[in-house]
Design a protein around this motif. Structure first.
Motif, PDB file in Angstrom:
ATOM      1  N   HIS A 124     -12.682   2.670  17.492  1.00  0.00           N
ATOM      2  CA  HIS A 124     -10.815   3.694  17.349  1.00  0.00           C
ATOM      3  C   HIS A 124      -9.185   3.310  16.531  1.00  0.00           C
ATOM      4  CE1 HIS A 124      -8.097   6.305  19.363  1.00  0.00           C
ATOM      5  NE2 HIS A 124      -7.317   4.754  19.592  1.00  0.00           N
ATOM      6  N   SER A 125      -9.369   3.956  15.566  1.00  0.00           N
ATOM      7  CA  SER A 125      -8.099   3.414  15.051  1.00  0.00           C
ATOM      8  C   SER A 125      -6.509   3.493  15.598  1.00  0.00           C
ATOM      9  CB  SER A 125      -8.151   4.473  13.636  1.00  0.00           C
ATOM     10  OG  SER A 125     -10.025   4.075  12.827  1.00  0.00           O
ATOM     11  N   ALA A 126      -6.510   2.111  16.372  1.00  0.00           N
ATOM     12  CA  ALA A 126      -4.721   2.233  16.988  1.00  0.00           C
ATOM     13  C   ALA A 126      -4.257   2.595  15.732  1.00  0.00           C
ATOM     14  CB  ALA A 126      -5.235   0.543  17.088  1.00  0.00           C
ATOM     15  N   GLY A 127      -4.230   1.907  14.060  1.00  0.00           N
ATOM     16  CA  GLY A 127      -3.474   1.799  13.616  1.00  0.00           C
ATOM     17  C   GLY A 127      -2.890   2.988  12.442  1.00  0.00           C
ATOM     18  N   LEU A 128      -3.664   4.287  13.456  1.00  0.00           N
ATOM     19  CA  LEU A 128      -3.417   5.825  12.219  1.00  0.00           C
ATOM     20  C   LEU A 128      -1.678   5.701  12.148  1.00  0.00           C
ATOM     21  CD1 LEU A 128      -6.243   7.736  13.409  1.00  0.00           C
ATOM     22  CD2 LEU A 128      -5.696   7.187  10.883  1.00  0.00           C
ATOM     23  N   GLY A 129      -1.112   5.378  13.009  1.00  0.00           N
ATOM     24  CA  GLY A 129       0.624   5.789  13.404  1.00  0.00           C
ATOM     25  C   GLY A 129       0.746   5.263  12.029  1.00  0.00           C
ATOM     26  N   VAL A 130       0.453   4.235  11.325  1.00  0.00           N
ATOM     27  CA  VAL A 130       1.290   3.504  10.480  1.00  0.00           C
ATOM     28  C   VAL A 130       1.276   4.215   9.342  1.00  0.00           C
ATOM     29  CG1 VAL A 130       0.234   1.099   9.016  1.00  0.00           C
ATOM     30  CG2 VAL A 130       0.305   1.044  11.582  1.00  0.00           C
ATOM     31  N   LEU A 131       0.028   5.181   8.830  1.00  0.00           N
ATOM     32  CA  LEU A 131      -0.364   5.604   7.645  1.00  0.00           C
ATOM     33  C   LEU A 131       0.661   7.026   6.880  1.00  0.00           C
ATOM     34  CD1 LEU A 131      -4.462   6.290   7.375  1.00  0.00           C
ATOM     35  CD2 LEU A 131      -3.249   4.040   6.864  1.00  0.00           C
ATOM     36  N   GLN A 132       1.743   6.678   9.324  1.00  0.00           N
ATOM     37  CA  GLN A 132       2.867   8.337   8.006  1.00  0.00           C
ATOM     38  C   GLN A 132       3.504   7.745   7.200  1.00  0.00           C
ATOM     39  OE1 GLN A 132       4.540  10.481  11.540  1.00  0.00           O
ATOM     40  NE2 GLN A 132       3.343   8.774  12.671  1.00  0.00           N
ATOM     41  N   ARG A 133       3.710   6.033   6.716  1.00  0.00           N
ATOM     42  CA  ARG A 133       4.293   5.383   5.962  1.00  0.00           C
ATOM     43  C   ARG A 133       4.418   5.824   4.485  1.00  0.00           C
ATOM     44  NH1 ARG A 133       4.706  -0.614   8.703  1.00  0.00           N
ATOM     45  NH2 ARG A 133       4.996  -0.608  10.547  1.00  0.00           N
ATOM     46  N   VAL A 134       2.945   5.711   4.276  1.00  0.00           N
ATOM     47  CA  VAL A 134       2.306   5.927   3.047  1.00  0.00           C
ATOM     48  C   VAL A 134       1.845   8.002   2.494  1.00  0.00           C
ATOM     49  CG1 VAL A 134       1.214   3.997   2.876  1.00  0.00           C
ATOM     50  CG2 VAL A 134       0.135   5.652   3.362  1.00  0.00           C
ATOM     51  N   LYS A 135       1.468   8.098   0.727  1.00  0.00           N
ATOM     52  CA  LYS A 135       1.676   9.088   1.476  1.00  0.00           C
ATOM     53  C   LYS A 135      -0.280   8.984   1.615  1.00  0.00           C
ATOM     54  CE  LYS A 135       2.845  12.267  -1.284  1.00  0.00           C
ATOM     55  NZ  LYS A 135       2.892  13.753  -1.152  1.00  0.00           N
ATOM     56  N   THR A 136      -0.429  10.151   2.287  1.00  0.00           N
ATOM     57  CA  THR A 136      -1.896  10.138   2.683  1.00  0.00           C
ATOM     58  C   THR A 136      -2.587  11.892   2.487  1.00  0.00           C
ATOM     59  OG1 THR A 136      -1.408   8.615   4.579  1.00  0.00           O
ATOM     60  CG2 THR A 136      -3.433   9.981   4.646  1.00  0.00           C
ATOM     61  N   LEU A 137      -4.045  11.484   2.468  1.00  0.00           N
ATOM     62  CA  LEU A 137      -4.598  12.523   1.498  1.00  0.00           C
ATOM     63  C   LEU A 137      -5.957  12.859   2.390  1.00  0.00           C
ATOM     64  CD1 LEU A 137      -6.225  14.664  -0.034  1.00  0.00           C
ATOM     65  CD2 LEU A 137      -7.248  13.028  -1.591  1.00  0.00           C
ATOM     66  N   VAL A 166       0.650  -1.561  -0.166  1.00  0.00           N
ATOM     67  CA  VAL A 166      -0.199   0.166   0.265  1.00  0.00           C
ATOM     68  C   VAL A 166       0.898   0.876   0.155  1.00  0.00           C
ATOM     69  CG1 VAL A 166      -1.939   1.389   1.181  1.00  0.00           C
ATOM     70  CG2 VAL A 166      -2.111  -1.516   0.750  1.00  0.00           C
ATOM     71  N   ARG A 167       1.051   2.185  -1.051  1.00  0.00           N
ATOM     72  CA  ARG A 167       1.397   3.054  -1.361  1.00  0.00           C
ATOM     73  C   ARG A 167       0.904   4.772  -0.582  1.00  0.00           C
ATOM     74  NH1 ARG A 167       5.864   0.966  -4.578  1.00  0.00           N
ATOM     75  NH2 ARG A 167       6.248  -1.267  -4.228  1.00  0.00           N
ATOM     76  N   GLY A 168      -0.593   4.402  -0.808  1.00  0.00           N
ATOM     77  CA  GLY A 168      -1.302   5.899  -0.878  1.00  0.00           C
ATOM     78  C   GLY A 168      -2.151   5.151  -0.293  1.00  0.00           C
ATOM     79  N   VAL A 169      -2.966   6.625   0.352  1.00  0.00           N
ATOM     80  CA  VAL A 169      -4.349   6.256   1.602  1.00  0.00           C
ATOM     81  C   VAL A 169      -5.165   7.370   1.390  1.00  0.00           C
ATOM     82  CG1 VAL A 169      -5.371   5.892   3.948  1.00  0.00           C
ATOM     83  CG2 VAL A 169      -3.798   3.928   2.478  1.00  0.00           C
ATOM     84  N   ALA A 170      -6.407   8.216   0.710  1.00  0.00           N
ATOM     85  CA  ALA A 170      -7.320   8.781   1.146  1.00  0.00           C
ATOM     86  C   ALA A 170      -8.395   8.501   1.899  1.00  0.00           C
ATOM     87  CB  ALA A 170      -7.640   9.108  -0.360  1.00  0.00           C
ATOM     88  N   LEU A 171      -8.037   9.274   3.145  1.00  0.00           N
ATOM     89  CA  LEU A 171      -9.780   9.555   4.100  1.00  0.00           C
ATOM     90  C   LEU A 171     -10.636   9.908   3.655  1.00  0.00           C
ATOM     91  CD1 LEU A 171      -7.357   8.230   6.638  1.00  0.00           C
ATOM     92  CD2 LEU A 171      -8.980   6.579   5.186  1.00  0.00           C
ATOM     93  N   LEU A 172     -12.061  10.640   3.050  1.00  0.00           N
ATOM     94  CA  LEU A 172     -12.880  10.944   2.729  1.00  0.00           C
ATOM     95  C   LEU A 172     -14.158  11.559   3.369  1.00  0.00           C
ATOM     96  CD1 LEU A 172     -12.785  10.671  -0.915  1.00  0.00           C
ATOM     97  CD2 LEU A 172     -11.257  11.661   0.072  1.00  0.00           C
ATOM     98  N   ALA A 173     -14.316  12.076   4.307  1.00  0.00           N
ATOM     99  CA  ALA A 173     -15.548  12.233   5.018  1.00  0.00           C
ATOM    100  C   ALA A 173     -15.637  11.012   6.095  1.00  0.00           C
ATOM    101  CB  ALA A 173     -16.701  12.287   3.664  1.00  0.00           C
ATOM    102  N   THR A 174     -14.292  10.993   6.830  1.00  0.00           N
ATOM    103  CA  THR A 174     -14.564   9.899   7.604  1.00  0.00           C
ATOM    104  C   THR A 174     -14.157  10.422   9.059  1.00  0.00           C
ATOM    105  OG1 THR A 174     -13.383   8.027   7.791  1.00  0.00           O
ATOM    106  CG2 THR A 174     -12.432   9.316   7.083  1.00  0.00           C
ATOM    107  N   SER A 175     -13.359   9.590  10.406  1.00  0.00           N
ATOM    108  CA  SER A 175     -12.680   9.762  11.403  1.00  0.00           C
ATOM    109  C   SER A 175     -12.242   8.737  11.697  1.00  0.00           C
ATOM    110  CB  SER A 175     -14.933   9.744  12.373  1.00  0.00           C
ATOM    111  OG  SER A 175     -13.850  10.135  13.467  1.00  0.00           O
ATOM    112  N   GLY A 176     -11.376   8.976  12.407  1.00  0.00           N
ATOM    113  CA  GLY A 176     -10.633   8.032  12.878  1.00  0.00           C
ATOM    114  C   GLY A 176     -10.767   7.694  14.778  1.00  0.00           C
ATOM    115  N   GLY A 177     -11.747   8.352  14.566  1.00  0.00           N
ATOM    116  CA  GLY A 177     -12.742   7.818  16.590  1.00  0.00           C
ATOM    117  C   GLY A 177     -14.060   7.345  16.003  1.00  0.00           C
TER     118      GLY A 177
END
Length: 358
Positions: free
Chosen positions: A277-290, A181-192
Protein backbone atom coordinates in the motif's frame (compact mmCIF):
# COMPACT_ATOMS: atom_id res chain seq x y z
CA UNK A 1 -28.19 -32.51 -17.38
CA UNK A 2 -24.87 -33.22 -15.70
CA UNK A 3 -21.94 -31.43 -17.28
CA UNK A 4 -18.73 -33.40 -16.95
CA UNK A 5 -16.79 -30.15 -16.88
CA UNK A 6 -18.47 -29.31 -13.55
CA UNK A 7 -17.41 -32.53 -11.84
CA UNK A 8 -15.78 -31.62 -8.47
CA UNK A 9 -12.64 -33.60 -9.25
CA UNK A 10 -12.25 -31.86 -12.60
CA UNK A 11 -12.83 -28.44 -11.03
CA UNK A 12 -10.38 -29.28 -8.28
CA UNK A 13 -7.73 -30.33 -10.76
CA UNK A 14 -8.26 -27.18 -12.82
CA UNK A 15 -8.06 -25.05 -9.68
CA UNK A 16 -4.76 -26.65 -8.75
CA UNK A 17 -3.36 -26.01 -12.21
CA UNK A 18 -4.61 -22.42 -12.31
CA UNK A 19 -3.26 -21.65 -8.85
CA UNK A 20 0.09 -23.21 -9.63
CA UNK A 21 0.44 -21.28 -12.86
CA UNK A 22 -0.75 -18.02 -11.37
CA UNK A 23 1.54 -18.39 -8.37
CA UNK A 24 4.38 -19.18 -10.73
CA UNK A 25 3.71 -16.04 -12.70
CA UNK A 26 2.28 -13.08 -10.88
CA UNK A 27 2.92 -9.50 -9.79
CA UNK A 28 5.02 -7.88 -12.42
CA UNK A 29 6.75 -10.50 -14.46
CA UNK A 30 6.85 -14.12 -13.43
CA UNK A 31 8.35 -16.68 -11.15
CA UNK A 32 9.32 -20.19 -11.91
CA UNK A 33 12.72 -20.87 -10.42
CA UNK A 34 12.23 -24.56 -9.83
CA UNK A 35 15.04 -25.41 -7.47
CA UNK A 36 16.53 -23.32 -4.67
CA UNK A 37 20.12 -22.42 -5.44
CA UNK A 38 21.55 -21.90 -1.95
CA UNK A 39 22.50 -18.27 -2.46
CA UNK A 40 25.33 -16.71 -0.55
CA UNK A 41 23.61 -13.35 0.15
CA UNK A 42 26.73 -11.32 -0.50
CA UNK A 43 27.70 -13.15 -3.67
CA UNK A 44 26.65 -11.91 -7.07
CA UNK A 45 24.07 -14.39 -8.39
CA UNK A 46 25.12 -16.58 -11.26
CA UNK A 47 23.42 -14.89 -14.14
CA UNK A 48 23.27 -15.92 -17.76
CA UNK A 49 21.96 -13.03 -19.79
CA UNK A 50 21.08 -15.18 -22.80
CA UNK A 51 19.62 -12.91 -25.44
CA UNK A 52 20.30 -9.92 -23.21
CA UNK A 53 23.95 -10.27 -24.20
CA UNK A 54 22.92 -9.16 -27.68
CA UNK A 55 21.90 -5.75 -26.34
CA UNK A 56 24.09 -2.87 -27.44
CA UNK A 57 24.97 -0.73 -24.44
CA UNK A 58 27.30 1.64 -26.22
CA UNK A 59 29.42 3.67 -23.84
CA UNK A 60 27.57 2.75 -20.64
CA UNK A 61 29.68 2.93 -17.50
CA UNK A 62 29.27 0.77 -14.45
CA UNK A 63 28.81 2.71 -11.22
CA UNK A 64 28.26 0.18 -8.40
CA UNK A 65 26.32 1.27 -5.33
CA UNK A 66 26.74 -0.09 -1.81
CA UNK A 67 23.42 -0.51 0.01
CA UNK A 68 22.95 0.02 3.75
CA UNK A 69 23.68 -3.64 4.55
CA UNK A 70 26.76 -3.82 2.33
CA UNK A 71 25.06 -5.44 -0.66
CA UNK A 72 26.51 -4.30 -3.97
CA UNK A 73 23.91 -3.07 -6.46
CA UNK A 74 24.71 -3.22 -10.15
CA UNK A 75 24.20 0.27 -11.63
CA UNK A 76 25.00 1.58 -15.11
CA UNK A 77 25.13 5.18 -16.33
CA UNK A 78 24.35 5.85 -19.98
CA UNK A 79 22.82 8.39 -22.35
CA UNK A 80 23.70 12.07 -22.60
CA UNK A 81 25.99 12.63 -19.61
CA UNK A 82 25.72 16.42 -20.05
CA UNK A 83 21.92 16.51 -20.14
CA UNK A 84 20.19 18.77 -17.58
CA UNK A 85 18.09 15.91 -16.16
CA UNK A 86 18.81 12.34 -15.02
CA UNK A 87 16.30 9.53 -15.59
CA UNK A 88 16.46 6.57 -13.18
CA UNK A 89 14.87 3.39 -14.57
CA UNK A 90 13.51 0.85 -12.05
CA UNK A 91 12.61 -2.57 -13.48
CA UNK A 92 9.90 -5.05 -12.52
CA UNK A 93 9.68 -8.26 -10.48
CA UNK A 94 11.81 -11.16 -11.76
CA UNK A 95 13.39 -8.93 -14.42
CA UNK A 96 16.53 -6.77 -14.56
CA UNK A 97 17.68 -3.53 -16.16
CA UNK A 98 17.85 -5.18 -19.58
CA UNK A 99 14.05 -5.03 -19.67
CA UNK A 100 14.56 -1.36 -20.61
CA UNK A 101 16.39 -2.29 -23.83
CA UNK A 102 13.68 -0.70 -26.00
CA UNK A 103 13.92 2.60 -24.07
CA UNK A 104 17.65 2.92 -23.59
CA UNK A 105 18.71 4.50 -26.88
CA UNK A 106 15.71 6.82 -27.28
CA UNK A 107 15.63 8.17 -23.73
CA UNK A 108 19.42 8.49 -23.78
CA UNK A 109 19.03 11.15 -26.47
CA UNK A 110 17.20 13.41 -23.99
CA UNK A 111 18.73 12.61 -20.60
CA UNK A 112 21.46 11.05 -18.54
CA UNK A 113 20.27 7.52 -17.74
CA UNK A 114 20.80 5.51 -14.58
CA UNK A 115 19.77 1.86 -14.83
CA UNK A 116 20.03 -0.53 -11.89
CA UNK A 117 19.27 -4.12 -11.02
CA UNK A 118 17.07 -4.22 -7.94
CA UNK A 119 18.32 -6.25 -4.99
CA UNK A 120 18.63 -9.96 -5.80
CA UNK A 121 17.82 -9.41 -9.48
CA UNK A 122 20.21 -9.39 -12.41
CA UNK A 123 23.75 -8.66 -11.24
CA UNK A 124 22.85 -7.13 -7.86
CA UNK A 125 23.45 -9.02 -4.64
CA UNK A 126 20.59 -10.03 -2.37
CA UNK A 127 22.35 -8.75 0.76
CA UNK A 128 21.92 -9.69 4.40
CA UNK A 129 18.32 -8.58 4.95
CA UNK A 130 16.21 -11.40 6.36
CA UNK A 131 12.98 -10.30 4.69
CA UNK A 132 12.91 -8.75 1.26
CA UNK A 133 10.32 -6.00 0.87
CA UNK A 134 9.27 -3.05 -1.26
CA UNK A 135 10.40 -0.74 1.56
CA UNK A 136 13.88 -2.27 1.38
CA UNK A 137 13.99 -1.76 -2.38
CA UNK A 138 13.04 1.89 -1.91
CA UNK A 139 15.90 2.33 0.56
CA UNK A 140 18.17 0.87 -2.11
CA UNK A 141 16.81 3.40 -4.61
CA UNK A 142 17.61 6.17 -2.14
CA UNK A 143 21.19 4.84 -1.97
CA UNK A 144 21.37 4.91 -5.79
CA UNK A 145 20.28 8.55 -5.80
CA UNK A 146 22.72 9.53 -3.08
CA UNK A 147 25.73 7.80 -4.63
CA UNK A 148 25.11 8.17 -8.38
CA UNK A 149 22.80 11.21 -8.71
CA UNK A 150 23.79 13.45 -5.78
CA UNK A 151 22.77 16.67 -7.55
CA UNK A 152 20.46 17.88 -10.29
CA UNK A 153 16.86 17.21 -11.28
CA UNK A 154 15.68 13.61 -11.54
CA UNK A 155 12.86 11.73 -13.26
CA UNK A 156 12.00 8.35 -11.71
CA UNK A 157 10.52 5.71 -14.02
CA UNK A 158 9.21 2.45 -12.59
CA UNK A 159 7.72 -0.58 -14.32
CA UNK A 160 5.52 -2.86 -12.17
CA UNK A 161 7.50 -3.59 -8.98
CA UNK A 162 9.78 -0.70 -9.97
CA UNK A 163 6.80 1.63 -9.77
CA UNK A 164 6.06 0.34 -6.28
CA UNK A 165 9.67 1.05 -5.35
CA UNK A 166 9.27 4.66 -6.54
CA UNK A 167 5.99 5.10 -4.65
CA UNK A 168 7.55 3.71 -1.47
CA UNK A 169 10.42 6.19 -1.82
CA UNK A 170 7.85 9.01 -1.95
CA UNK A 171 6.50 7.82 1.40
CA UNK A 172 9.94 7.51 2.99
CA UNK A 173 11.49 10.68 1.56
CA UNK A 174 8.76 13.16 0.59
CA UNK A 175 11.31 15.98 0.82
CA UNK A 176 12.88 14.77 -2.45
CA UNK A 177 9.72 15.21 -4.49
CA UNK A 178 9.28 18.63 -6.02
CA UNK A 179 12.89 19.51 -5.19
CA UNK A 180 15.27 16.85 -6.54
CA UNK A 181 12.66 14.59 -8.11
CA UNK A 182 10.80 16.61 -10.75
CA UNK A 183 8.94 13.84 -12.62
CA UNK A 184 7.64 10.31 -12.09
CA UNK A 185 6.38 7.69 -14.55
CA UNK A 186 4.46 4.68 -13.21
CA UNK A 187 4.13 1.96 -15.85
CA UNK A 188 1.94 -1.14 -15.43
CA UNK A 189 1.91 -0.87 -11.66
CA UNK A 190 -0.40 -0.56 -8.66
CA UNK A 191 -0.64 1.63 -5.58
CA UNK A 192 -2.25 -1.12 -3.52
CA UNK A 193 -2.26 -4.89 -3.08
CA UNK A 194 -2.24 -6.84 -6.31
CA UNK A 195 -5.83 -7.96 -6.83
CA UNK A 196 -5.97 -8.81 -10.53
CA UNK A 197 -7.69 -12.04 -11.46
CA UNK A 198 -4.94 -12.95 -14.00
CA UNK A 199 -7.67 -14.13 -16.34
CA UNK A 200 -8.55 -16.97 -13.97
CA UNK A 201 -12.06 -18.15 -13.12
CA UNK A 202 -13.45 -16.22 -10.12
CA UNK A 203 -13.06 -19.14 -7.72
CA UNK A 204 -9.41 -19.54 -8.65
CA UNK A 205 -8.71 -15.81 -8.45
CA UNK A 206 -10.09 -15.64 -4.91
CA UNK A 207 -8.16 -18.68 -3.79
CA UNK A 208 -4.97 -17.30 -5.32
CA UNK A 209 -4.81 -14.52 -2.74
CA UNK A 210 -4.05 -16.97 0.08
CA UNK A 211 -2.69 -19.98 -1.78
CA UNK A 212 0.03 -18.46 -3.97
CA UNK A 213 2.82 -18.14 -1.37
CA UNK A 214 2.45 -21.80 -0.42
CA UNK A 215 2.38 -22.76 -4.08
CA UNK A 216 5.80 -21.15 -4.53
CA UNK A 217 7.25 -23.40 -1.84
CA UNK A 218 5.47 -26.50 -3.11
CA UNK A 219 6.71 -25.99 -6.66
CA UNK A 220 10.29 -25.53 -5.50
CA UNK A 221 10.14 -28.93 -3.80
CA UNK A 222 8.07 -30.93 -6.26
CA UNK A 223 9.15 -29.84 -9.70
CA UNK A 224 12.28 -31.20 -11.29
CA UNK A 225 14.50 -28.80 -13.28
CA UNK A 226 14.47 -31.24 -16.16
CA UNK A 227 10.68 -31.10 -16.34
CA UNK A 228 10.43 -28.78 -19.33
CA UNK A 229 11.01 -25.73 -17.13
CA UNK A 230 12.07 -23.51 -20.00
CA UNK A 231 8.95 -24.31 -22.02
CA UNK A 232 6.70 -23.74 -18.99
CA UNK A 233 8.22 -20.32 -18.28
CA UNK A 234 7.85 -19.31 -21.91
CA UNK A 235 4.20 -20.39 -21.91
CA UNK A 236 3.53 -18.43 -18.73
CA UNK A 237 5.36 -15.41 -20.09
CA UNK A 238 3.34 -15.40 -23.28
CA UNK A 239 0.07 -15.82 -21.38
CA UNK A 240 0.55 -13.26 -18.61
CA UNK A 241 3.22 -10.77 -19.72
CA UNK A 242 1.92 -9.84 -23.15
CA UNK A 243 -1.25 -9.25 -25.11
CA UNK A 244 -2.10 -11.95 -27.68
CA UNK A 245 0.14 -11.92 -30.71
CA UNK A 246 3.47 -11.09 -29.06
CA UNK A 247 6.48 -12.28 -31.03
CA UNK A 248 8.42 -15.34 -29.95
CA UNK A 249 11.55 -13.19 -29.74
CA UNK A 250 9.95 -10.96 -27.09
CA UNK A 251 8.65 -13.94 -25.14
CA UNK A 252 12.04 -15.64 -25.08
CA UNK A 253 13.83 -12.40 -24.19
CA UNK A 254 11.64 -11.83 -21.13
CA UNK A 255 11.46 -15.50 -20.14
CA UNK A 256 15.25 -15.79 -19.96
CA UNK A 257 15.41 -12.87 -17.54
CA UNK A 258 12.74 -14.50 -15.41
CA UNK A 259 14.53 -17.85 -15.28
CA UNK A 260 17.76 -16.16 -14.23
CA UNK A 261 16.18 -14.65 -11.10
CA UNK A 262 16.91 -16.72 -7.95
CA UNK A 263 13.89 -18.50 -6.54
CA UNK A 264 14.66 -17.31 -2.99
CA UNK A 265 14.36 -13.70 -4.13
CA UNK A 266 11.01 -14.33 -5.80
CA UNK A 267 9.60 -16.22 -2.84
CA UNK A 268 10.97 -13.61 -0.43
CA UNK A 269 9.34 -10.67 -2.18
CA UNK A 270 6.05 -12.27 -3.19
CA UNK A 271 4.22 -12.03 0.17
CA UNK A 272 4.88 -8.28 0.29
CA UNK A 273 2.78 -7.70 -2.82
CA UNK A 274 -0.31 -8.89 -0.95
CA UNK A 275 0.27 -6.17 1.67
CA UNK A 276 1.53 -3.42 -0.61
CA UNK A 277 0.00 0.00 0.00
CA UNK A 278 1.62 3.23 -1.16
CA UNK A 279 0.99 5.74 1.60
CA UNK A 280 3.09 8.38 -0.17
CA UNK A 281 1.02 8.67 -3.33
CA UNK A 282 -0.22 12.17 -2.47
CA UNK A 283 3.38 13.39 -2.56
CA UNK A 284 3.41 12.79 -6.31
CA UNK A 285 1.08 15.77 -6.77
CA UNK A 286 4.22 17.89 -6.33
CA UNK A 287 5.75 16.55 -9.56
CA UNK A 288 4.84 15.85 -13.18
CA UNK A 289 3.39 12.36 -13.05
CA UNK A 290 2.64 9.96 -15.90
CA UNK A 291 0.67 6.74 -15.42
CA UNK A 292 0.59 4.14 -18.21
CA UNK A 293 -1.42 0.91 -18.21
CA UNK A 294 -1.69 -1.88 -20.77
CA UNK A 295 -5.21 -2.35 -22.12
CA UNK A 296 -4.80 -6.16 -21.92
CA UNK A 297 -2.78 -6.31 -18.70
CA UNK A 298 -3.99 -9.20 -16.50
CA UNK A 299 -1.65 -8.43 -13.60
CA UNK A 300 -2.07 -4.67 -13.08
CA UNK A 301 -5.12 -3.87 -15.24
CA UNK A 302 -6.18 -0.37 -16.32
CA UNK A 303 -8.39 -0.14 -13.23
CA UNK A 304 -5.18 0.03 -11.17
CA UNK A 305 -4.15 3.01 -13.30
CA UNK A 306 -7.48 4.68 -12.57
CA UNK A 307 -6.91 4.14 -8.85
CA UNK A 308 -3.53 5.87 -9.16
CA UNK A 309 -5.19 8.76 -10.98
CA UNK A 310 -7.69 9.18 -8.14
CA UNK A 311 -4.80 9.41 -5.68
CA UNK A 312 -2.81 11.77 -7.94
CA UNK A 313 -5.50 13.72 -9.81
CA UNK A 314 -3.06 15.96 -11.67
CA UNK A 315 -1.34 12.93 -13.24
CA UNK A 316 -1.70 12.00 -16.90
CA UNK A 317 -3.16 8.53 -17.55
CA UNK A 318 -2.45 6.70 -20.80
CA UNK A 319 -4.03 3.31 -21.52
CA UNK A 320 -1.85 1.58 -24.11
CA UNK A 321 -3.93 -0.33 -26.68
CA UNK A 322 -3.15 -3.97 -27.47
CA UNK A 323 -0.55 -4.21 -24.72
CA UNK A 324 -0.20 -6.36 -21.64
CA UNK A 325 2.01 -6.12 -18.58
CA UNK A 326 5.14 -5.99 -20.74
CA UNK A 327 4.06 -2.80 -22.49
CA UNK A 328 7.58 -1.35 -22.40
CA UNK A 329 8.63 -4.08 -24.85
CA UNK A 330 5.34 -4.50 -26.73
CA UNK A 331 4.67 -0.83 -27.54
CA UNK A 332 8.07 0.86 -27.18
CA UNK A 333 7.38 3.67 -29.65
CA UNK A 334 4.33 4.85 -27.75
CA UNK A 335 5.93 4.37 -24.33
CA UNK A 336 9.09 6.18 -25.44
CA UNK A 337 7.13 9.08 -26.89
CA UNK A 338 5.29 9.69 -23.62
CA UNK A 339 8.45 9.30 -21.53
CA UNK A 340 10.33 11.68 -23.82
CA UNK A 341 7.52 14.23 -23.46
CA UNK A 342 7.70 13.88 -19.68
CA UNK A 343 11.45 14.52 -19.73
CA UNK A 344 10.97 17.59 -21.91
CA UNK A 345 8.15 18.88 -19.68
CA UNK A 346 10.31 18.50 -16.59
CA UNK A 347 13.18 20.30 -18.28
CA UNK A 348 10.91 23.18 -19.30
CA UNK A 349 8.71 23.38 -16.15
CA UNK A 350 11.00 21.96 -13.48
CA UNK A 351 8.85 22.04 -10.33
CA UNK A 352 5.31 21.81 -9.00
CA UNK A 353 6.32 22.53 -5.40
CA UNK A 354 3.29 24.73 -4.88
CA UNK A 355 0.93 21.78 -5.20
CA UNK A 356 -0.60 20.07 -2.18
CA UNK A 357 1.47 17.11 -1.05
CA UNK A 358 -1.62 15.29 0.19
Amino acid sequence: MFDESDHPLRLGAQLAVDLGLAAAFTVGGAALRLVASGLNPLREPEHSLGRSQLLSKGGAKRSPVTAEDGAELHVEVDGDLDAPVTVVLCHGFALNQDSWSAQRAELGRHARLVLWDQRGHGRSQRGLVQQLSIDQLSRDLFAVLEQVVPTGPVVLVGHSMGGMTVMALAGQHPELFGSRVRGVALLATSGGPISADLGLPPYAARALQWAAPGAFVAMSRLLDPGWGARDVVRWLTRRYAFAPGASEELVVFLAEMIQATPFEVLAGLFPDFRLHHSAGLGVLQRVKTLVMAGERDQITPPSDGLDLLRAVPNADLVVVPDAGHGLILERPELVNAHLSDLIKDVTTVPSLMGADAG
